[in-house]
Structure formats: structure tokens, C-alpha cells
Design an enzyme around this catalytic site. Sequence first.
Site, mmCIF file in Angstrom:
data_model
loop_
_atom_site.group_PDB
_atom_site.id
_atom_site.type_symbol
_atom_site.label_atom_id
_atom_site.label_comp_id
_atom_site.label_asym_id
_atom_site.label_seq_id
_atom_site.Cartn_x
_atom_site.Cartn_y
_atom_site.Cartn_z
ATOM 1 N N HIS A 1 -12.898 -41.227 10.333
ATOM 2 C CA HIS A 1 -13.444 -42.037 11.425
ATOM 3 C C HIS A 1 -12.428 -42.087 12.718
ATOM 4 O O HIS A 1 -12.611 -42.384 13.767
ATOM 5 C CB HIS A 1 -14.187 -43.210 11.207
ATOM 6 C CG HIS A 1 -15.203 -43.283 12.131
ATOM 7 N ND1 HIS A 1 -16.225 -42.644 12.546
ATOM 8 C CD2 HIS A 1 -15.441 -44.586 12.986
ATOM 9 C CE1 HIS A 1 -17.216 -43.051 13.534
ATOM 10 N NE2 HIS A 1 -16.730 -44.423 13.579
ATOM 11 N N ASP A 36 -14.844 -37.569 8.186
ATOM 12 C CA ASP A 36 -15.528 -38.956 8.532
ATOM 13 C C ASP A 36 -16.842 -38.960 7.660
ATOM 14 O O ASP A 36 -17.572 -38.066 8.109
ATOM 15 C CB ASP A 36 -15.569 -38.838 9.973
ATOM 16 C CG ASP A 36 -16.407 -39.831 10.512
ATOM 17 O OD1 ASP A 36 -16.871 -40.823 9.660
ATOM 18 O OD2 ASP A 36 -16.674 -39.975 12.113
ATOM 19 N N SER A 73 -17.176 -43.443 18.266
ATOM 20 C CA SER A 73 -18.250 -44.059 17.217
ATOM 21 C C SER A 73 -19.608 -44.182 17.976
ATOM 22 O O SER A 73 -20.209 -43.396 18.685
ATOM 23 C CB SER A 73 -17.909 -45.071 16.718
ATOM 24 O OG SER A 73 -18.517 -45.427 15.510
#
Length: 726
Positions: free
Chosen positions: A701, A669, A583
Site C-alpha cells: 500500500h 497491496d 488510498s
Amino acid sequence: MNKIATLSAAALLLAACGTNEQANNEVNIEKQTITLQDDTMTPEALWAMARIGGYQASPDGQHVVYQVGYYSVKENKSHQVLRMMDIDGSNITQLTTDADNETDATWIDDQTVAFLKGGEVWKMNLDGTNRQQLTQTEGKVEGFKFSPDLKQVILLQSIPFHESIKQNPEDLPKATGRLVTDLMYRHWDHYVESIQHPFVFSVGDGLVVDKEGTDILEGEPYECPMEPFGGIEQLDWSRDSKQIAYTCRKKTGLAYSISTDSDIYLYDVATGQTKNLCKPEGYTEPDINPTKTMKAQSMNAADNLKNLPGYDQNPKFSPDGRYLAWLSMARNGYEADRQRLCCLDLQTGEKTFLTESFDSNVDDFCWTADAARIYYIGVWHGTENLYATNLQGQVTQLTNDWADWGSLQTVNSQTAPLLMERHSYTMPADLYTVAPGDSIGNTQIAQITNENKDILDQLGKPTVEQRWVKTTDGKQMLTWIVLPPHFDANKKYPTLLFCEGGPQSPVSQFWSYRWNFFIMASQGYVIVAPNRHGLPGFGQEWLEEVSGDWTGQCMKDYLAAIDDATQNLPYVDKDRLGCVGASFGGFSVYYLAGHHEGRFKCFIAHDGAFNLEAMYTETEENWFSNWEYDDAFWNPDQTANARKTYQNSPHRFVDKWDTPILCIHGEKDYRINATQGMSAFNAARMRGIEAELLIFPDENHWVLKPQNGILWQRTYFDWLARWLKQ
């Protein structure tokens, strides 16, 4: 020598995921074995571990019902089962007896447990007998909460939603196209064509639920609980069963996508009337520019903050019914603002923030039985510990562990008034009873589950240390150092710099089934995990220094941490350094790939942002980019921080990339779209750099499916070994 780990209760996953041949659908329990190479943690052992889910103590404080998940890599599925034990952890019994998942257990009375199975609410005795289905909804129940008087129940159910995606014509039932008319048409990992609503149903004899309920948001196009992670904890019954407090962000489309303004509402069951507890009657929201940060907009002006324009969620009535407490963030558009504990006196209407002296987040809380205090957990200096506050806002710390305490609840017991979950870098989650004292030294803690003892007892355990590293701006930064099992200080070890996500998520004592420091250390790596600028637990000033400055001080912090390790820790091999993260951590990897000045021998970026201009319009929650970047990339009057952000996007420095990189991304995602990972991989290969792309068409994600999880781990360690162990 090889060792065999025997998993007794985990054998249920075999029946859970396979075919039941017996007519009565009973489980044929067999023991599963996992072969371990010596005492080294493997991906297979990690995925064989039991995972504790929800848990609750009985009203009399004598028993605990709890949920455990087991995963079958072969069948690529999980099985959720329910267990019962005495409050001291003795007499553990299995309640689930077939292949269906059973979840969300809660007590009706001292002898009766309600739970979810097949999208319906069931009940059973505490020994698992006398099972009875209570609802008839064709499997539509997604969460439930009975009223204290047991005469009503809230059922969460999804309803069709076509505010942002038009419904296709009825004569085209096989059409897969979607006509999108507004923002928030996707959220997290799905297209938004349904939303949850809470329905109130009457409960008859035997707790059988009526077939017709009342939608407390009837005719309103808003979700409750809130996407993407909200559940039944976002609603609560008043102690007299006459009112429901619930969380809702009453916005759709563009307005929803740029705002974090959720409120607490009070619904009167008898009249159907609803009152907003955060905003005054007749409140009008200030105009918002959707292409700019709300930092300087009137929504967050001082005179409007009294209207609680930020996140407000998870209300809980006090046991005496006088107060309602909830989690509250001050500012709109800032999902990482400090989460405070707000307490409303329902008699006087006065609101009090109880944790102003705690310069970090409150993550969960519960009332004491006498309603005089609130226990809560919060992160400080890389750990999540237990605290208490009275109604005057006087805070006391009650534990000081190198661990993360999870959700907590009050138990009706003089000896163990709290039931909590605890985990760390070296221990997966287990349940504990806690008897808080008046200080850290007087708090009594007892572990009551040990779900993975069979595996953990056969594994070499890493060692965890703290270092305080001086940053380039003269501050002190807490950095976790994780050392391999059987560590030898006279040897040189390949070392990994871990880059945290968020960007404002703590590097606390988490236990992850991907970014797991135990398995990384077991594979022979030293881990350097800094709590860089921008992370909670070190005060709000430290936290906020990352917003608008993604490539400034926080990147210097990463390099300061790894440089400190190579210069001052003789066992760190400076010629075998890797840099990994997901991320924002993946973004950090992509950026450092163009700015590391030869420090690292390989990189791994999972679901990272690569091109911030593309990211600005690709992500679904637009408030995030607005707050973090300041401006849309096309605004001619950008702030200096916005210009710096876009000018320093990682994709602009690919010409400086010179190091092998593994890119990982999930195609579902919608927070950071898969095009970001694909673009990074394509750029690396076009530059002639050694690179691989691990793409998951069916993951978001995170990576949630067992076989994908094993593939993730194997690919991760194969890549590291290729560049750091040869």
C-alpha cells in the site's frame, strides 16, 4: 547555479549497501554529494535525507541512543545505524561501524546498550566498544524487552501458522501453490504462513540469554504482537518483573477478519496463568453477522461496551507498579473509533478513561516518574500536540505548534523530563527535549538533533498557511495552504487539491517521503489540503460523518476547498488545477473524475478503491468494509447508506470521465488490491481518455524501495507538468 549538498554521516550507506572488502568489515567512510538545481527540492534530495527511527534516553537521563536510516538509490537498499549523544544534543558519535543494520537500541544500565543485529540481541558500551552477542537463535529474534531486574527477556519470534493456509506435502518442497481454507490468509502485503509469539527467556551472567524459552502463548493460534504494524510496544513488564501485560486478538480466520476486538492480557511468569483484563471471567461473545456492520449488532450494544469490545493495545505499567494504562477504542469493527486512554488500578480493579474531555485520539503516551500524571500526544485542528492528564481525567494542553509531535518517553532529568520526535510539512523528523509546564506558555522545548541540516540549509522553504473554509452544510473546515518557495502573490500558480486517505486519517503536519508537500511546493505548485468531514481532530461527530457516506459531504468539502481557493486566492490559477490522493484519497480522485464539472485538468490516484463491490470481498480486513459500507453488496435488506455506497462507486461514473488520469498501484497491496488500479486505468483507456498506469509488482500500500520511490516521484511530477505547466 548548481549547489552541492554534502552528507557526512550519510556516507555510511555506501558501505551499508555495497561489498566490504576489508577483512574486519569496517566501513570505508566517504562523503556523498547530491547535486541540487538551485535551491529546489528534488526526489534525489528527498531520498538522501536521514530518517530518525527509534530512540531512548539512558536511565540516568544523561545520554540518548538513537537510530538513523540512510538510503542508497544506486544499491536500492537502506542502512540502519545507531548513534549516541548527550541529552543536550552534544557529542554525537557513531556506534555502528560495519555494513550490518543495527536497530531497536535500548538501555540495560547507564553504561550499556542492547540492540538487534542480524536477528540476534547484542550489547555494547555506550561508546560502542565491548560488543557481545547475547542470544543464539539462528537469527530469529524480531524484537526484545528485558525485565526490569534483568533476569529475563521477552524475545519475539515467528512460528509456523497453518490455520488459514494448509501446509504443503513434504514431498513437494518446490510447490508454490497454497491451499486456503479460511479468511485472513493474506495480511497487508504477505501470505500468513507464520505469526509472531513472545517467548520468555532466562538471562544469565553477562546478560547471556538461555537457548530455551517459554512461549507465553504456547499452543494458541494467535499472534502477538498484532499484524500488520504491532511491535514490542504491545507488551510490557511489571515493575517487579513478575508479570507481562500483552496485546492480543484471540481470533483466527473469518472471526479475525470481521473483528477489531483485541484485549490486554496479564501473564504470570512463575505460574504461566493468564488473565484477560478487558473481559470478565466466563465472558461469551455475542453472535456476529459477518456481512453487516457491527454498528447495530449486539456486540456494540451499550450493555456490552463495558467489556471493551474494540481495539485495546499498548499497555504500560506505572513506575510505582499500581496502575496499567493502555489505548482503547470502544466499539468492535470500527478501526477509526476514538482512541482513549484507559487506566486500570491493579489494586482495586477499577478502570478509568482519562481522556473523555479530549474529543480526539490519543496516539502515544508515557507516565510521569511519580505516576501522578500521563503525558500523551493527540491530534486537534490539524496538528499533533502534547497534553497531560492526571488520574482524575483533567486534561491540560502543553504545546500548540503547527507541527506533529511523535512518540514520547520519560527522561530521568529535572531539566528535560520528556524526549520526543517532531516533524512538519517543512521539516523532517528530529529529536527534542521537552520540559512541560503547567500550560502551553510555560513548556520549554529544545531541539537536540538536526540530521538534515546540510540539505535543508540549501533549499528554498515553502510557506504554510491556514484557511477556514465554509462547507455546504454551514460548518467551518480547516484547510492547509502550502505556497512555493520564493512565492510571488502577483503570479498565477498551478494548484493541487490533496485528498487524504483513511478515510479517517488526519491532514496534520505530516512529513512523508511520497506525499510530501515540501517537494510539491518546490516544484512550483500551490497545495490545498482540506481537513474534510471524516477526519479526526474536530470532534467525534465530524469524524463519523464519512462512514456510510463516502460520496456525500466529504466530496462536497473537497470541491468547497478548491472553489474557495480559486475564488478567493488570486494566485491560484483556476485553469491549471490538479487533484491527487492515495488510498481513500485515491478513491476520492476516481469519484471526482466523474463529478468535477470541468474543474481539474488532471488526476493522480495511488492505491485507490475504484469498484466498491469488488473491494468488499477483496480486502483482507473485512471489518473495514462492513463498518464503512454497512452491508455486503448481496444483502437484500441493505441499509440506505449501503445502497448509496454501492450505487455511487466510482466505476459507475466512468462514462462521465473526461480528464487525463494517472493510476498508481502496488501488486502486493492486499488492503486495496492492484486490480482496482488496473481496472481504473483500463476503463480510462477504453473510454479514449489519456491515462498512464504505474504498477509496482513488489510494493504494498506504500512505496518503500528507494528506486521505486524515485520512479514514483518522477512519474508524479512528469504527469503534473505535462498537464499543468504546458
